[in-house]
Design a protein around this motif. Structure first.
Motif, mmCIF file in Angstrom:
data_model
loop_
_atom_site.group_PDB
_atom_site.id
_atom_site.type_symbol
_atom_site.label_atom_id
_atom_site.label_comp_id
_atom_site.label_asym_id
_atom_site.label_seq_id
_atom_site.Cartn_x
_atom_site.Cartn_y
_atom_site.Cartn_z
ATOM 1 N N PRO A 13 0.767 -1.187 0.007
ATOM 2 C CA PRO A 13 0.015 0.065 0.122
ATOM 3 C C PRO A 13 0.911 1.187 -0.020
ATOM 4 C CG PRO A 13 0.155 -1.036 2.225
ATOM 5 C CD PRO A 13 0.819 -1.788 1.518
ATOM 6 N N LEU A 14 0.277 2.338 -0.325
ATOM 7 C CA LEU A 14 0.983 3.606 -0.593
ATOM 8 C C LEU A 14 1.407 4.086 0.648
ATOM 9 C CD1 LEU A 14 2.262 5.429 -2.749
ATOM 10 C CD2 LEU A 14 -0.055 6.939 -2.816
ATOM 11 N N GLN A 15 0.387 4.642 1.598
ATOM 12 C CA GLN A 15 0.538 5.222 2.850
ATOM 13 C C GLN A 15 0.658 4.200 4.009
ATOM 14 O OE1 GLN A 15 0.895 8.190 3.094
ATOM 15 N NE2 GLN A 15 0.011 9.196 1.139
ATOM 16 N N PRO A 16 1.598 4.293 4.946
ATOM 17 C CA PRO A 16 2.684 5.286 4.865
ATOM 18 C C PRO A 16 3.960 5.422 4.326
ATOM 19 C CG PRO A 16 2.800 4.146 6.993
ATOM 20 C CD PRO A 16 1.762 3.368 5.988
ATOM 21 N N TRP A 17 4.042 4.309 3.515
ATOM 22 C CA TRP A 17 5.252 3.786 3.292
ATOM 23 C C TRP A 17 5.976 4.559 2.218
ATOM 24 C CZ3 TRP A 17 6.122 0.727 6.905
ATOM 25 C CH2 TRP A 17 5.362 -0.310 7.574
ATOM 26 N N ASP A 38 0.572 6.224 -7.292
ATOM 27 C CA ASP A 38 0.657 4.950 -6.786
ATOM 28 C C ASP A 38 2.292 4.677 -6.273
ATOM 29 O OD1 ASP A 38 1.821 5.401 -9.422
ATOM 30 O OD2 ASP A 38 1.356 3.592 -10.371
ATOM 31 N N GLY A 39 2.958 5.862 -5.988
ATOM 32 C CA GLY A 39 4.384 5.740 -5.536
ATOM 33 C C GLY A 39 4.996 6.899 -5.477
ATOM 34 N N ILE A 40 6.529 6.825 -5.831
ATOM 35 C CA ILE A 40 7.159 8.295 -5.735
ATOM 36 C C ILE A 40 8.381 8.020 -6.925
ATOM 37 C CG2 ILE A 40 6.981 8.761 -3.420
ATOM 38 C CD1 ILE A 40 9.724 7.376 -3.022
ATOM 39 N N PRO A 63 8.433 -8.087 3.147
ATOM 40 C CA PRO A 63 7.393 -8.871 2.607
ATOM 41 C C PRO A 63 5.948 -8.380 2.654
ATOM 42 C CG PRO A 63 8.058 -10.050 4.499
ATOM 43 C CD PRO A 63 8.753 -8.869 4.479
ATOM 44 N N GLU A 64 5.679 -7.413 3.652
ATOM 45 C CA GLU A 64 4.516 -7.160 3.653
ATOM 46 C C GLU A 64 3.867 -5.831 2.929
ATOM 47 O OE1 GLU A 64 3.488 -6.262 7.785
ATOM 48 O OE2 GLU A 64 4.066 -8.234 8.545
ATOM 49 N N ILE A 65 5.018 -5.434 2.253
ATOM 50 C CA ILE A 65 4.942 -4.280 1.241
ATOM 51 C C ILE A 65 5.432 -4.684 0.047
ATOM 52 C CG2 ILE A 65 5.567 -1.835 0.827
ATOM 53 C CD1 ILE A 65 6.507 -1.870 3.936
ATOM 54 N N ALA A 66 4.425 -4.460 -1.239
ATOM 55 C CA ALA A 66 4.891 -4.750 -2.551
ATOM 56 C C ALA A 66 5.474 -3.562 -3.233
ATOM 57 C CB ALA A 66 3.859 -5.050 -3.299
ATOM 58 N N ILE A 67 6.986 -3.149 -3.310
ATOM 59 C CA ILE A 67 7.460 -2.304 -4.069
ATOM 60 C C ILE A 67 8.427 -2.793 -5.135
ATOM 61 C CG2 ILE A 67 9.270 -0.446 -3.825
ATOM 62 C CD1 ILE A 67 8.763 -0.628 -0.676
ATOM 63 N N SER A 68 8.152 -2.242 -6.403
ATOM 64 C CA SER A 68 8.969 -2.497 -7.428
ATOM 65 C C SER A 68 9.314 -1.203 -8.110
ATOM 66 C CB SER A 68 8.186 -3.207 -8.618
ATOM 67 O OG SER A 68 6.997 -2.224 -8.944
ATOM 68 N N TYR A 69 10.463 -1.148 -8.935
ATOM 69 C CA TYR A 69 10.938 0.013 -9.483
ATOM 70 C C TYR A 69 11.513 -0.160 -10.716
ATOM 71 C CZ TYR A 69 15.491 -1.423 -8.048
ATOM 72 O OH TYR A 69 16.647 -2.080 -7.589
ATOM 73 N N THR A 70 11.702 0.976 -11.540
ATOM 74 C CA THR A 70 12.481 1.187 -12.736
ATOM 75 C C THR A 70 13.149 2.432 -12.661
ATOM 76 O OG1 THR A 70 10.796 1.996 -13.951
ATOM 77 C CG2 THR A 70 10.560 -0.265 -14.205
ATOM 78 N N PHE A 71 14.161 2.507 -13.387
ATOM 79 C CA PHE A 71 15.191 3.735 -13.532
ATOM 80 C C PHE A 71 15.465 4.175 -14.872
ATOM 81 C CE2 PHE A 71 18.514 0.517 -12.956
ATOM 82 C CZ PHE A 71 19.408 0.990 -13.393
ATOM 83 N N GLN A 72 15.715 5.307 -14.954
ATOM 84 C CA GLN A 72 16.228 5.765 -16.374
ATOM 85 C C GLN A 72 17.397 7.111 -15.971
ATOM 86 O OE1 GLN A 72 13.663 7.772 -18.857
ATOM 87 N NE2 GLN A 72 12.327 8.478 -17.074
ATOM 88 N N GLU A 73 18.108 7.144 -16.840
ATOM 89 C CA GLU A 73 18.990 8.561 -16.808
ATOM 90 C C GLU A 73 18.297 9.761 -17.154
ATOM 91 O OE1 GLU A 73 22.965 8.774 -18.438
ATOM 92 O OE2 GLU A 73 23.355 6.314 -18.098
ATOM 93 N N MET A 74 18.412 10.727 -16.331
ATOM 94 C CA MET A 74 17.725 11.935 -16.337
ATOM 95 C C MET A 74 18.832 13.057 -16.541
ATOM 96 S SD MET A 74 14.574 11.515 -16.746
ATOM 97 C CE MET A 74 13.865 13.298 -16.021
ATOM 98 N N PRO A 75 19.499 13.292 -17.864
ATOM 99 C CA PRO A 75 20.893 14.158 -17.836
ATOM 100 C C PRO A 75 20.347 15.573 -17.764
ATOM 101 C CG PRO A 75 20.281 13.390 -20.028
ATOM 102 C CD PRO A 75 19.534 12.509 -18.920
ATOM 103 N N ASN A 76 21.057 16.558 -17.081
ATOM 104 C CA ASN A 76 20.579 18.082 -17.256
ATOM 105 C C ASN A 76 19.322 18.260 -16.801
ATOM 106 O OD1 ASN A 76 23.374 18.417 -18.282
ATOM 107 N ND2 ASN A 76 22.545 18.098 -20.504
ATOM 108 N N ILE A 77 18.997 18.015 -15.872
ATOM 109 C CA ILE A 77 17.464 18.160 -15.319
ATOM 110 C C ILE A 77 17.719 19.399 -14.606
ATOM 111 C CG2 ILE A 77 18.051 17.249 -13.080
ATOM 112 C CD1 ILE A 77 15.094 15.875 -13.241
#
Length: 275
Positions: A13-17, A38-40, A63-77
């Motif tokens: 779940p999203l909150q408070p995690w 749905d996340g951050i 194990p009680e929280i489902a967290i997945s992630y992807t990432f990408q490069e963000m040059p010159n933000i």
């Protein structure tokens, strides 16, 4: 401009995690966040990212929280642009407004105008709120003050507005020092601002020390803070989740500090202690 990695964390779940995950990511070098439905989105300088540190984040192993992630490069933000898109003014007890110049004046008794060089997530909003809330009931008149890990120096600025005497602001990041200088001028207050850590504190003593950082740094540095805190002085801490409090108080007890006041907002906590 720095090259950054953008991590898209999905949390259920999203909150408070979501807030707790941000707190843990800050400890391994992530410095900017944007909340999603749905996340951050979390950002870290490419050169600072270490995959092994991310794998050791406690919340990712729960194990009680489902967290997945992807990432990408963000040059010159462009962090100013990102910050302006995501930051809203902070109103503390209808007494203190923390806003940017482009925000409308809220006409509260106290006002702090800042323009950070980097964005920050709502976890920082909650801890900033708690620190200011505590400071409203403290006596700063002619007191010597240290804002440790000052960031934008909003706390140091408010201390000066409350009548503080000599006020020192220290941060490890060069961007924080530059931004603090700008914000002090923006609010017409005089601060002594420098880059460094608690290791750079000398023999100068303070009546009040403000530290809105994170659990690990506080646990490491509290003995150093106590060494430069005058007898009867006050140490105000935040950057803490509710589950950090026992560990922090254990260190404070070892240093013979007395807990005077604890405030909690959502899952974040602030502690006021006295030497």
């Amino acid at each position: 401009m720095q090259n950054y990695l953008e991590f898209n964390f999905k949390i259920e779940p999203l909150q408070p995690w979501n807030e707790i995950l941000m707190a843990e990511l800050i400890e391994i070098g992530f410095d900017s966040f944007t909340e999603e439905h749905d996340g951050i989105l979390a950002y870290i300088q490419t050169e600072l990212f270490k995959e092994e540190e991310l794998k050791e984040v406690h919340l990712l192993q729960n194990p009680e929280i489902a967290i997945s992630y992807t990432f990408q490069e963000m040059p010159n933000i462009n962090w100013n642009e990102e910050w302006e898109k995501n930051f809203s003014p902070i109103n503390v007890e209808n007494k203190v407004s923390i806003r940017a110049e482009f925000h409308e004046n809220q006409n509260l008794p106290h006002e702090i105008i800042i323009q950070p060089k980097m964005s920050f997530g709502t976890g920082h909003h909650a801890t900033t709120y708690l620190m200011i809330q505590q400071m409203l009931d403290m006596d700063f008149k002619n007191k010597t003050v240290l804002d440790m890990g000052c960031g934008t120096s909003v706390l140091a600025i408010f201390a000066k507005q409350q009548g503080a005497g000599k006020t020192v602001a220290i941060d490890i990041d060069e961007w924080s020092v530059e931004n603090s200088i700008e914000n002090a001028a923006r609010n017409n207050v005089e601060l002594e601002i420098s880059q460094g850590t608690a290791d750079n504190l000398g023999s100068e003593n303070f009546d009040i020390i403000l530290a809105n950082i994170n659990r690990n740094i506080l646990i490491s540095d509290i003995p150093t803070y106590v060494a430069v805190l005058n007898n009867g002085g006050q140490l105000l801490l935040s950057g803490l989740c509710f589950f950090d409090v026992d560990d922090i108080l254990e260190v404070c007890n070892e240093q013979k500090l007395t807990l005077k006041k604890k405030l909690q907002r959502e899952e974040w906590v602030s502690l006021l202690l006295e030497k």
